[in-house]
Scaffold this motif. Structure first.
Motif, PDB file in Angstrom:
ATOM      1  N   UNK A   1       8.454  38.663  10.775  1.00  0.00           N
ATOM      2  CA  UNK A   1       9.257  39.530  11.655  1.00  0.00           C
ATOM      3  C   UNK A   1       9.871  40.686  10.883  1.00  0.00           C
ATOM      4  N   UNK A   2      10.324  40.423   9.675  1.00  0.00           N
ATOM      5  CA  UNK A   2      10.898  41.483   8.856  1.00  0.00           C
ATOM      6  C   UNK A   2       9.845  42.530   8.491  1.00  0.00           C
ATOM      7  N   UNK A   3       8.648  42.052   8.125  1.00  0.00           N
ATOM      8  CA  UNK A   3       7.565  42.989   7.813  1.00  0.00           C
ATOM      9  C   UNK A   3       7.197  43.831   9.034  1.00  0.00           C
ATOM     10  N   UNK A   4       7.191  43.205  10.204  1.00  0.00           N
ATOM     11  CA  UNK A   4       6.861  43.916  11.436  1.00  0.00           C
ATOM     12  C   UNK A   4       7.871  45.022  11.723  1.00  0.00           C
ATOM     13  N   UNK A   5       9.153  44.747  11.543  1.00  0.00           N
ATOM     14  CA  UNK A   5      10.179  45.773  11.758  1.00  0.00           C
ATOM     15  C   UNK A   5      10.008  46.934  10.785  1.00  0.00           C
ATOM     16  N   UNK A   6       9.660  46.644   9.549  1.00  0.00           N
ATOM     17  CA  UNK A   6       9.418  47.710   8.568  1.00  0.00           C
ATOM     18  C   UNK A   6       8.221  48.570   8.980  1.00  0.00           C
ATOM     19  N   UNK A   7       7.173  47.917   9.523  1.00  0.00           N
ATOM     20  CA  UNK A   7       5.997  48.656   9.979  1.00  0.00           C
ATOM     21  C   UNK A   7       6.342  49.543  11.177  1.00  0.00           C
ATOM     22  N   UNK A   8       7.166  49.053  12.087  1.00  0.00           N
ATOM     23  CA  UNK A   8       7.558  49.850  13.251  1.00  0.00           C
ATOM     24  C   UNK A   8       8.342  51.084  12.831  1.00  0.00           C
ATOM     25  N   UNK A   9       9.215  50.937  11.856  1.00  0.00           N
ATOM     26  CA  UNK A   9      10.012  52.078  11.392  1.00  0.00           C
ATOM     27  C   UNK A   9       9.170  53.106  10.655  1.00  0.00           C
ATOM     28  N   UNK A  10       8.010  52.692  10.138  1.00  0.00           N
ATOM     29  CA  UNK A  10       7.142  53.611   9.388  1.00  0.00           C
ATOM     30  C   UNK A  10       6.240  54.429  10.299  1.00  0.00           C
TER      31      UNK A  10
ATOM     32  N   UNK B   1      -4.104  45.431  13.701  1.00  0.00           N
ATOM     33  CA  UNK B   1      -3.770  44.092  13.225  1.00  0.00           C
ATOM     34  C   UNK B   1      -2.281  43.784  13.397  1.00  0.00           C
ATOM     35  N   UNK B   2      -1.416  44.807  13.227  1.00  0.00           N
ATOM     36  CA  UNK B   2       0.018  44.560  13.393  1.00  0.00           C
ATOM     37  C   UNK B   2       0.402  44.466  14.870  1.00  0.00           C
ATOM     38  N   UNK B   3      -0.317  45.150  15.747  1.00  0.00           N
ATOM     39  CA  UNK B   3      -0.088  44.949  17.177  1.00  0.00           C
ATOM     40  C   UNK B   3      -0.409  43.512  17.587  1.00  0.00           C
ATOM     41  N   UNK B   4      -1.466  42.968  16.986  1.00  0.00           N
ATOM     42  CA  UNK B   4      -1.830  41.589  17.295  1.00  0.00           C
ATOM     43  C   UNK B   4      -0.829  40.607  16.685  1.00  0.00           C
ATOM     44  N   UNK B   5      -0.251  40.956  15.522  1.00  0.00           N
ATOM     45  CA  UNK B   5       0.805  40.113  14.948  1.00  0.00           C
ATOM     46  C   UNK B   5       2.029  40.116  15.868  1.00  0.00           C
ATOM     47  N   UNK B   6       2.370  41.306  16.398  1.00  0.00           N
ATOM     48  CA  UNK B   6       3.487  41.384  17.342  1.00  0.00           C
ATOM     49  C   UNK B   6       3.217  40.552  18.591  1.00  0.00           C
ATOM     50  N   UNK B   7       1.963  40.586  19.064  1.00  0.00           N
ATOM     51  CA  UNK B   7       1.600  39.771  20.223  1.00  0.00           C
ATOM     52  C   UNK B   7       1.707  38.283  19.908  1.00  0.00           C
ATOM     53  N   UNK B   8       1.304  37.913  18.694  1.00  0.00           N
ATOM     54  CA  UNK B   8       1.391  36.497  18.292  1.00  0.00           C
ATOM     55  C   UNK B   8       2.841  36.033  18.251  1.00  0.00           C
TER      56      UNK B   8
END
Length: 377
Positions: free
Chosen positions: A296-305, A311-318
């Motif tokens: 979740x922390x990595x996902x938030x960093x990716x969203x801010x970038x 692949x990260x959209x699918x991680x968010x879906x997961x």
């Protein structure tokens, strides 16, 4: 010289020389007689049991001497006992270290010994397989098998490869090739037997073990699959596919920590695109295990970038599926599907083919519809 009457009375009557000699002899006999008649020395007291008891003063001397000897004897015995304990402790420590070393070596060699035992117990070629083509040499059988294989007669080709191997055991690769023909045509039982023989004869050991792992995975025998994939990595330690398949078997066997470690090894050996897939699998494995904080922390960093890749959209879906928010997950899957231009061969296809989304599709029809590679007619 005259003697007065008083002196004579004192001296007694007159005596001759013989009288004086006899008197002197008697004087010498008296001490000898006294010596003979002197009382015998006192005997040591005897106890009622018949054991002589020394006099009191001697007993005190013996007791003092025994008391002096006893501490010295006790000190010597104590010294010997302490030395024996030291030797015993040293022996126990050395024995423990030796046992620990032997245990470690046995653990390291277990898989190797198991592999040797499997080779020894591997099925041997039968004489019937060789007598099937009695008038043809091994070289002629191989050449004819290649022709049959090109013509599509894969079963006849496999039979000739096996017979050629029996005629010439030094001919390499024949059993593996025959097993691969059976594997490609979905005859997995025969393929597994031939791959086992190929390993026993040292033919393409890494690939033979790899395909045996694939067959075991299809049978859902994940423990056997892990052994075969591990054996393949021992022979070919730089092949990323072997580590990746090993991680998949561990993950299906619900061993997430070990699976993540094998995904990391696969990513280290793979190219950039394959490494991204391995990292994607690692994050899904963490989500399956319930460890979502890091992801979740990595996902938030990716969203801010910036915009999220497929692949990260699918991680968010997961993450949404894990939290039970299925509608939000469907939107994210659809967004990932639209972001990938080549659906059949892109990242989206690799993502939806993962075990996590396959299980979610079985449980939620809307997820299954969103994960379709081709739109419904």
């Amino acid at each position: 010289m005259r003697i007065t009457p008083e002196q004579r009375r004192f001296l007694g009557p007159a005596r001759t020389r013989q009288d004086w000699v006899g008197r002197e002899d008697k004087a010498k006999e008296i001490p000898a007689r006294e010596e003979r008649t002197s009382p015998p020395p006192a005997r040591e007291p005897v106890s009622p049991s018949g054991v002589s008891v020394p006099p009191p003063e001697d007993r005190h001397a013996d007791v003092d001497e025994a008391q002096e000897r006893r501490p010295a004897r006790a000190a010597g015995q104590s010294s010997k006992f302490s030395r024996a304990l030291e030797v015993q402790n040293a022996a126990l420590i050395l024995g423990g270290l030796f046992l620990l070393a032997i245990t470690f070596m046995l653990g390291k060699k277990f898989e190797y010994w198991k592999y040797l035992i499997s080779m020894r117990n591997a099925p041997k070629l039968s004489a019937a397989e060789a007598n099937r083509f009695p008038n043809m040499s091994a070289q002629e059988l191989v050449e004819r098998a290649i022709v049959e294989e090109r013509m599509g007669n894969w079963k006849e080709a496999a039979d000739r490869f096996i017979a050629a191997k029996y005629k010439n055991l030094l001919y390499p690769g024949l059993l593996y090739r025959a097993g691969k023909l059976f594997y490609d045509h979905n005859n997995f039982d025969s393929a597994d037997t031939l791959f086992e023989r190929a390993v026993a004869f040292g033919e393409n050991v890494d690939l033979a073990n790899y395909y045996r792992g694939m067959i075991a995975t299809g049978r859902r025998d994940y423990a056997a699959a892990q052994r075969f994939y591990e054996a393949a990595t021992v022979v070919a330690p730089f092949n990323a596919d072997y580590f990746y398949s090993w991680a998949e078997a561990l993950r299906r066997d619900r061993r997430p920590k070990e699976a993540i470690a094998r995904y990391e090894q696969a990513a280290l050996r793979a190219g950039e695109s394959e490494a991204n897939v391995c990292r994607f699998k690692m994050r899904l494995t963490q989500i399956e295990a319930g460890d979502i904080s890091e992801t979740s922390m990595e996902l938030e960093n990716k969203k801010s970038a910036g915009p999220l890749p497929v692949d990260w959209l699918m991680i968010a879906a997961a993450l949404q599926i894990h939290a039970g928010r299925i509608d939000e997950a469907v939107k994210l899957v659809q967004q990932a599907r639209l972001s990938d231009q080549s659906l059949l061969h892109g990242h989206f296809a690799a993502c939806v083919g993962d075990k996590f989304f396959s299980d979610a599709s079985n449980n939620y029809p809307e997820i299954a519809e969103a994960c379709r590679l081709q739109a419904s007619p």
